[in-house]
Design a protein around this motif. Structure first.
Motif, mmCIF file in Angstrom:
data_model
loop_
_atom_site.group_PDB
_atom_site.id
_atom_site.type_symbol
_atom_site.label_atom_id
_atom_site.label_comp_id
_atom_site.label_asym_id
_atom_site.label_seq_id
_atom_site.Cartn_x
_atom_site.Cartn_y
_atom_site.Cartn_z
ATOM 1 N N PHE A 40 17.538 -41.491 -11.912
ATOM 2 C CA PHE A 40 18.416 -42.571 -11.028
ATOM 3 C C PHE A 40 17.218 -43.372 -10.478
ATOM 4 C CE2 PHE A 40 21.622 -39.231 -10.665
ATOM 5 C CZ PHE A 40 22.838 -39.936 -10.986
ATOM 6 N N SER A 45 19.358 -39.820 -2.890
ATOM 7 C CA SER A 45 19.004 -38.653 -2.795
ATOM 8 C C SER A 45 18.279 -38.068 -3.746
ATOM 9 C CB SER A 45 20.473 -37.790 -2.765
ATOM 10 O OG SER A 45 21.340 -38.484 -1.803
ATOM 11 N N ALA A 161 26.236 -44.647 -8.012
ATOM 12 C CA ALA A 161 24.859 -44.534 -8.605
ATOM 13 C C ALA A 161 25.263 -44.482 -10.276
ATOM 14 C CB ALA A 161 24.281 -43.401 -8.145
ATOM 15 N N SER A 167 28.616 -40.218 -6.215
ATOM 16 C CA SER A 167 29.021 -41.146 -5.486
ATOM 17 C C SER A 167 30.138 -41.861 -6.326
ATOM 18 C CB SER A 167 27.919 -42.283 -5.216
ATOM 19 O OG SER A 167 27.133 -42.509 -6.294
ATOM 20 N N ASN A 252 27.023 -33.154 -2.929
ATOM 21 C CA ASN A 252 25.985 -33.422 -3.705
ATOM 22 C C ASN A 252 24.920 -32.598 -3.761
ATOM 23 O OD1 ASN A 252 24.754 -35.159 -5.608
ATOM 24 N ND2 ASN A 252 24.136 -36.732 -3.992
HETATM 25 C C1 MLT Z 1 24.526 -39.601 -6.911
HETATM 26 O O1 MLT Z 1 25.219 -40.217 -6.091
HETATM 27 O O2 MLT Z 1 25.035 -38.781 -7.619
HETATM 28 C C2 MLT Z 1 23.104 -39.551 -6.456
HETATM 29 O O3 MLT Z 1 23.116 -39.161 -5.252
HETATM 30 C C3 MLT Z 1 22.599 -40.779 -7.304
HETATM 31 C C4 MLT Z 1 21.133 -40.909 -6.903
HETATM 32 O O4 MLT Z 1 20.539 -39.994 -6.400
HETATM 33 O O5 MLT Z 1 20.717 -42.164 -6.692
#
Ligand code: MLT
Length: 325
Positions: A40, A45, A161, A167, A252
């Motif tokens: 990402f 995160s 994301a 998300s 998550n």
């Molecule tokens: C998610 O929403 O799956 C992750 O947190 C994406 C991210 O880390 O940008």
């Protein structure tokens, strides 16, 4: 000495028992920088956790650990790159609930196999997401968001994301359990997706706490609810989604993996270093402040966890009739 070159006798013995080159490779490892593939964009995160752990683990490994952001397709592009990398201990992958457990059920064709293509090292963290809205949205709680979505069908939007990210699934579950039609707008990571809410491009997002909490505190976003089932330490008064939507939960989680076929000796050393990094007081307090629960387990436990999460999400996706990509 850190970078030991195997003595000729040892090397020949290894060759004789057929263990070349894995044994020799493991002895000389790590002789150069390692990279962690983050599937990402920076700011979400996955990126926050990889940077915190990579910096600390590099001290124990005696080598730099760099972060490579390979964003796109809900993490599938980075996951495929990591799965196909040489299993030599120099490429690691920051996997998460999306790439390892959600995407197998969500995508008709996945360019990697989350179980077969990776050697788990350790589960690192777990954390609920936070539903945040643009402050101009006339909604203080989840009931207001649901009422607004019902009064304006197809007009409210949520960023994510990418398709298959945590998300995204959090938003798809809102639509399914809340019987509303909030439209999905995928980005390449929580970082850009959260900024899309701040900039008013979309109405809301289920964002990582580390990304969204500072923006809530500075008044750029409003927090509506979190996706866990018990109060979150950073905002104990913030309601849980499941108070208004029974059965709603999205946790998550993130963990460190290597391509399948990486030597067992290297996996054991990586496991020791990453678990040490997770236990270090400064990493722990940094991650806890960002709303993450620090975990850490064995490669076998992590492998079993991935398999059970994959089953769980296949059922959730089928039960909630979330359309495949
Ligand atoms: C998610 O929403 O799956 C992750 O947190 C994406 C991210 O880390 O940008």
């Amino acid at each position: 000495m850190k970078h030991r070159v195997p003595e000729i006798g040892v090397a020949l013995a290894a060759l004789a028992i057929g263990a070349w080159p894995a044994a020799v490779q493991a002895q000389a490892w790590p002789a150069r920088p390692l990279r962690i593939v983050v599937p990402f964009a920076p700011g979400g995160s996955t990126d926050i956790v990889a940077r915190a752990l990579g910096a600390r683990a590099s001290e124990g490994l005696g080598q730099t650990v760099t972060i490579e952001n390979r964003a796109g397709a809900g993490g599938n592009i980075g996951a495929e790159a990591a799965a196909r990398a040489a299993p030599d201990g120099y490429t690691l992958f920051m996997g998460h609930v999306g790439t390892l457990a959600i995407n197998p059920a969500l995508y008709r064709k996945l360019p990697y196999d989350p179980i077969r293509d990776f050697a788990p090292i350790t589960l690192a963290i777990a954390s609920p997401l936070m539903l945040v809205v643009h402050p101009s949205l006339p909604a203080k709680g989840l009931k207001d968001v649901l009422a607004l979505a019902r009064s304006r069908p197809g007009q409210l939007t949520y960023s994510s994301a990418g398709s298959g990210s945590a998300s995204h699934l959090a938003g798809a579950l809102l639509d399914s359990l809340g019987k509303v039609d909030v439209l999905h707008v995928p980005y390449k990571g929580t970082g850009p997706a959260t900024m899309a809410v701040v900039g008013g491009e979309v109405s809301m997002m289920f964002s990582g706490q580390g990304t969204s909490w500072p923006l809530v505190n500075s008044g750029k976003l409003r927090a509506i609810a979190h996706t866990g089932s018990k109060p979150i330490p950073n905002a104990p008064k913030l309601a849980s989604m499941n108070e208004s939507l029974a059965g709603y939960e999205v946790i998550n989680w993130h963990g460190v993996l290597a391509p399948a076929g990486t030597a067992g000796e290297i996996i054991r050393r990586l496991h020791a270093e990453f678990v040490k990094a997770l236990g270090s007081p400064e990493v722990r307090s940094r991650l806890t402040e960002d709303g993450f629960q620090v975990v850490g387990n064995t490669p076998d436990e992590f492998a079993r966890f991935i398999a059970s999460e994959k089953d769980k999400w296949a059922k959730v996706i089928a039960g909630a009739k979330i359309p495949q990509e």
